[in-house]
Design a protein around this motif. Sequence first.
Motif, PDB file in Angstrom:
ATOM      1  N   GLY A  58       0.787  -1.221   0.000  1.00  0.00           N
ATOM      2  CA  GLY A  58       0.000   0.000   0.000  1.00  0.00           C
ATOM      3  C   GLY A  58       0.823   1.276   0.000  1.00  0.00           C
ATOM      4  N   PHE A  59       0.272   2.315   0.607  1.00  0.00           N
ATOM      5  CA  PHE A  59       0.909   3.630   0.638  1.00  0.00           C
ATOM      6  C   PHE A  59       2.241   3.575   1.378  1.00  0.00           C
ATOM      7  CE2 PHE A  59      -2.562   7.035  -0.061  1.00  0.00           C
ATOM      8  CZ  PHE A  59      -3.203   6.241  -1.012  1.00  0.00           C
ATOM      9  N   TYR A  60       2.257   2.919   2.540  1.00  0.00           N
ATOM     10  CA  TYR A  60       3.400   3.029   3.439  1.00  0.00           C
ATOM     11  C   TYR A  60       4.651   2.333   2.912  1.00  0.00           C
ATOM     12  CZ  TYR A  60       0.262   5.018   6.910  1.00  0.00           C
ATOM     13  OH  TYR A  60      -0.623   5.833   7.574  1.00  0.00           O
ATOM     14  N   GLU A  61       4.468   1.322   2.093  1.00  0.00           N
ATOM     15  CA  GLU A  61       5.643   0.630   1.562  1.00  0.00           C
ATOM     16  C   GLU A  61       6.090   1.180   0.214  1.00  0.00           C
ATOM     17  OE1 GLU A  61       6.751  -3.851  -0.009  1.00  0.00           O
ATOM     18  OE2 GLU A  61       5.577  -3.640   1.838  1.00  0.00           O
TER      19      GLU A  61
ATOM     20  N   VAL B 107       3.159  14.006   2.249  1.00  0.00           N
ATOM     21  CA  VAL B 107       2.117  14.458   3.179  1.00  0.00           C
ATOM     22  C   VAL B 107       0.776  14.354   2.445  1.00  0.00           C
ATOM     23  CG1 VAL B 107       1.242  16.348   4.600  1.00  0.00           C
ATOM     24  CG2 VAL B 107       3.721  16.008   4.335  1.00  0.00           C
ATOM     25  N   ILE B 108      -0.097  13.499   2.968  1.00  0.00           N
ATOM     26  CA  ILE B 108      -1.376  13.215   2.316  1.00  0.00           C
ATOM     27  C   ILE B 108      -2.495  13.373   3.332  1.00  0.00           C
ATOM     28  CG2 ILE B 108      -2.756  11.434   1.163  1.00  0.00           C
ATOM     29  CD1 ILE B 108      -0.049  10.173   0.281  1.00  0.00           C
TER      30      ILE B 108
ATOM     31  N   LEU C 298      -3.392  14.508  -4.708  1.00  0.00           N
ATOM     32  CA  LEU C 298      -3.359  13.635  -3.545  1.00  0.00           C
ATOM     33  C   LEU C 298      -2.618  14.237  -2.361  1.00  0.00           C
ATOM     34  CD1 LEU C 298      -4.014  10.750  -2.456  1.00  0.00           C
ATOM     35  CD2 LEU C 298      -1.769  10.052  -3.300  1.00  0.00           C
ATOM     36  N   GLY C 299      -1.532  14.959  -2.609  1.00  0.00           N
ATOM     37  CA  GLY C 299      -0.745  15.503  -1.506  1.00  0.00           C
ATOM     38  C   GLY C 299       0.445  16.257  -2.032  1.00  0.00           C
ATOM     39  N   GLU C 300       1.456  16.383  -1.178  1.00  0.00           N
ATOM     40  CA  GLU C 300       2.670  17.086  -1.593  1.00  0.00           C
ATOM     41  C   GLU C 300       3.886  16.484  -0.921  1.00  0.00           C
ATOM     42  OE1 GLU C 300       2.759  20.713   1.691  1.00  0.00           O
ATOM     43  OE2 GLU C 300       2.298  21.160  -0.408  1.00  0.00           O
ATOM     44  N   VAL C 301       5.050  16.777  -1.490  1.00  0.00           N
ATOM     45  CA  VAL C 301       6.324  16.325  -0.942  1.00  0.00           C
ATOM     46  C   VAL C 301       6.853  17.411  -0.009  1.00  0.00           C
ATOM     47  CG1 VAL C 301       8.690  15.621  -1.482  1.00  0.00           C
ATOM     48  CG2 VAL C 301       6.792  14.967  -3.003  1.00  0.00           C
TER      49      VAL C 301
ATOM     50  N   VAL D 252       5.662   8.385   4.681  1.00  0.00           N
ATOM     51  CA  VAL D 252       4.312   8.818   4.375  1.00  0.00           C
ATOM     52  C   VAL D 252       3.653   9.331   5.646  1.00  0.00           C
ATOM     53  CG1 VAL D 252       2.013   8.145   3.581  1.00  0.00           C
ATOM     54  CG2 VAL D 252       4.051   7.191   2.466  1.00  0.00           C
ATOM     55  N   GLU D 253       3.143  10.553   5.574  1.00  0.00           N
ATOM     56  CA  GLU D 253       2.400  11.112   6.702  1.00  0.00           C
ATOM     57  C   GLU D 253       0.938  11.296   6.254  1.00  0.00           C
ATOM     58  OE1 GLU D 253       2.261  15.193   9.376  1.00  0.00           O
ATOM     59  OE2 GLU D 253       4.195  14.532   8.505  1.00  0.00           O
ATOM     60  N   LEU D 254       0.074  10.458   6.794  1.00  0.00           N
ATOM     61  CA  LEU D 254      -1.356  10.515   6.454  1.00  0.00           C
ATOM     62  C   LEU D 254      -2.058  11.290   7.554  1.00  0.00           C
ATOM     63  CD1 LEU D 254      -3.026   9.286   4.115  1.00  0.00           C
ATOM     64  CD2 LEU D 254      -3.602   7.418   5.656  1.00  0.00           C
ATOM     65  N   VAL D 255      -2.535  12.486   7.228  1.00  0.00           N
ATOM     66  CA  VAL D 255      -3.067  13.368   8.264  1.00  0.00           C
ATOM     67  C   VAL D 255      -4.570  13.575   8.101  1.00  0.00           C
ATOM     68  CG1 VAL D 255      -0.879  14.573   8.531  1.00  0.00           C
ATOM     69  CG2 VAL D 255      -2.532  15.421   6.869  1.00  0.00           C
TER      70      VAL D 255
END
Length: 342
Positions: free
Chosen positions: A254-257, A270-271, A329-332, A339-342
């Motif tokens: 998924g996202f984290y890997e 940052v998503i 989706l987000g930004e770097v 991955v920071e899912l906020v």
Amino acid sequence: MKSHSDSYRAAGVDITAGYRAVELMREHVRRTMIPGAGEDIGGFGGLFELDLTGLERPVLVSGTDGVGTKLKLAFLMDRHDTVGVDCVAMCANDVVCCGAKPLFFLDYVAVGKNVPERVAQIVSGVAEGCVQAGCALVGGETAEMPGFYAPNEYDLAGFCVGVVDRSRVLDKTRVRAGDVILALRSSGVHSNGFSLVRRVFDVENGALNRYQPELGTTLGEALLRPTRIYVKTVLGLLEAGLGVNAVCHVTGGGFYENIPRALPKGLKAVIRRADVQTPPIFDLIARTGGIPERDMFNTFNMGVGMCLMVSAQDADRALAACGGDAYLLGEVAPGEDGVELV
């Protein structure tokens, strides 16, 4: 074809069925022919004549994968014409992450019993995947292995080779803080996490045939939906020079890997959770299985089949070029968290 062996057939291997399977495959293979591809199948090797026009330092890029336990659903539903798309997708989507154009594909089908019509169905899906990826199916192998696989079961794997000029290879070194992350929508679960999917749903006892109102189809149809192939979208963006600095194929883990694999040291993604457009199938999996959100994002693509790290000044044009297939989706940003899912 005069070749046959009654003794081998008595042991469970019918070589004449293999010849029949090859004949049934030919019409599907022809659909994939592109300039450079060999004209026939059935020899000892697949041929491809490489056109290096415009490439100063050509680099070959290869990827290999299989379909995994999603195949169990194909067995239960007795539907075999879609998993080949998954097989090509898992390889070609990886290759294009390097900026490479897929050139050719070879498959490997291992069966308990060679039923030529079923093998041809499998290969029809492989051919469709190759058409979507713009590459040629130049060969493969069908192995009949009685006693190793059940008569109605098989395994499917393959590999893809592509090419890119060395100066245009995508890697994470191009990514900078402030880059925008674009999501390319998935078609569903794709071809990862099915060991968990099969544990969550009672797939052996009719669950696949149940209509799910939130899905608008049966559970089986939703889960068997083939993996999207993003090759033409990504290559189109690169050809147009739309600021794509890195590409991430969101597969198992998924996202984290997967997303951190497209980020250099010292940067994170940052998503906002609210910005992730998650299809209903993932809500159904989480609710039915009581799976925590963190585990969902660490197992499935959650509706994001591929991420693009794009320079901020090019983001709007890249989004427009993708039509409705992409969204922000987000930004770097600076950081070491991946991955920071906020």
